[in-house]
Design a protein around this motif. Structure first.
Motif, short mmCIF file in Angstrom:
data_model
loop_
_atom_site.label_atom_id
_atom_site.label_comp_id
_atom_site.label_asym_id
_atom_site.label_seq_id
_atom_site.Cartn_x
_atom_site.Cartn_y
_atom_site.Cartn_z
N GLN A 126 80.49 -2.21 93.99
CA GLN A 126 79.86 -2.77 92.83
C GLN A 126 79.89 -4.35 92.72
N ARG A 129 78.73 -5.82 97.05
CA ARG A 129 77.42 -5.55 97.46
C ARG A 129 76.22 -5.45 96.48
N ARG A 130 76.47 -4.62 95.34
CA ARG A 130 75.42 -4.61 94.22
C ARG A 130 75.79 -5.80 93.36
#
Length: 173
Positions: A126, A129-130
């Motif tokens: 989270q 990457r996101r």
């Protein structure tokens, strides 16, 4: 499977065969690499680090009031400013609750550690990457997950601390 961390040399439970670092050393490696675009102001980050608990109990073994009062209010306000949604917080609380239930039902932290490792992996995903959570919440969670992995009582108090933060979350305007 048991392995020795290539950095600190401590033994750890490797979930996958290719894992080389214990969770603490892996977290430190991630913190030194790409931290993402979403950063919080330095002074706010300093405030957050002052609020991290290093223990959940006092010298007599009694729970600290900071688990339930004052500190959760301050952390909730910091996380709101970081734009952490109440749903994101609730999702991580649910993961910790599942680990806590497993630890109490199986009578040990060993049974809950894989769930805590999964929670840490999701946290990294989270964050790195996101890029949907900020460094402050990431640091908070990594710090407290490392404490929670030590024993069942720490896991229980971490759950209660996270729940107190959730209860302190201000209403969205």
């Amino acid at each position: 499977m048991k392995k020795n961390c290539i950095k600190c040399k401590k033994e750890f439970d490797a979930i996958k065969d290719f894992y080389k670092y214990c969770s603490k050393c892996q977290s430190e490696r991630i913190l030194k690499t790409d931290m993402g675009k979403r950063e919080i102001p330095a002074n706010q980050n300093d405030d957050l680090h002052d609020l991290l608990l290093n223990s959940y109990v006092d010298s007599n073994g009694n729970p600290l009031k900071e688990i339930y009062l004052e500190v959760p209010d301050k952390l909730a306000n910091i996380f709101v400013k970081e734009e952490l949604s109440i749903k994101q917080l609730r999702d991580f609380l649910k993961k910790i609750a599942n680990a806590r239930i497993k630890a109490f039902s199986k009578k040990g932290i060993e049974s809950a550690r894989p769930l805590l490792y999964e929670c840490e992996n999701d946290l990294k995903y989270q964050f790195l990457r996101r890029k949907v959570i900020n460094k402050g919440f990431f640091d908070f969670m990594v710090h407290h997950l490392n404490l929670a992995k030590e024993n069942v009582n720490n896991l229980d108090y971490f759950y209660k601390h996270l729940d107190s933060i959730l209860c302190s979350y201000p209403e969205k305007k």
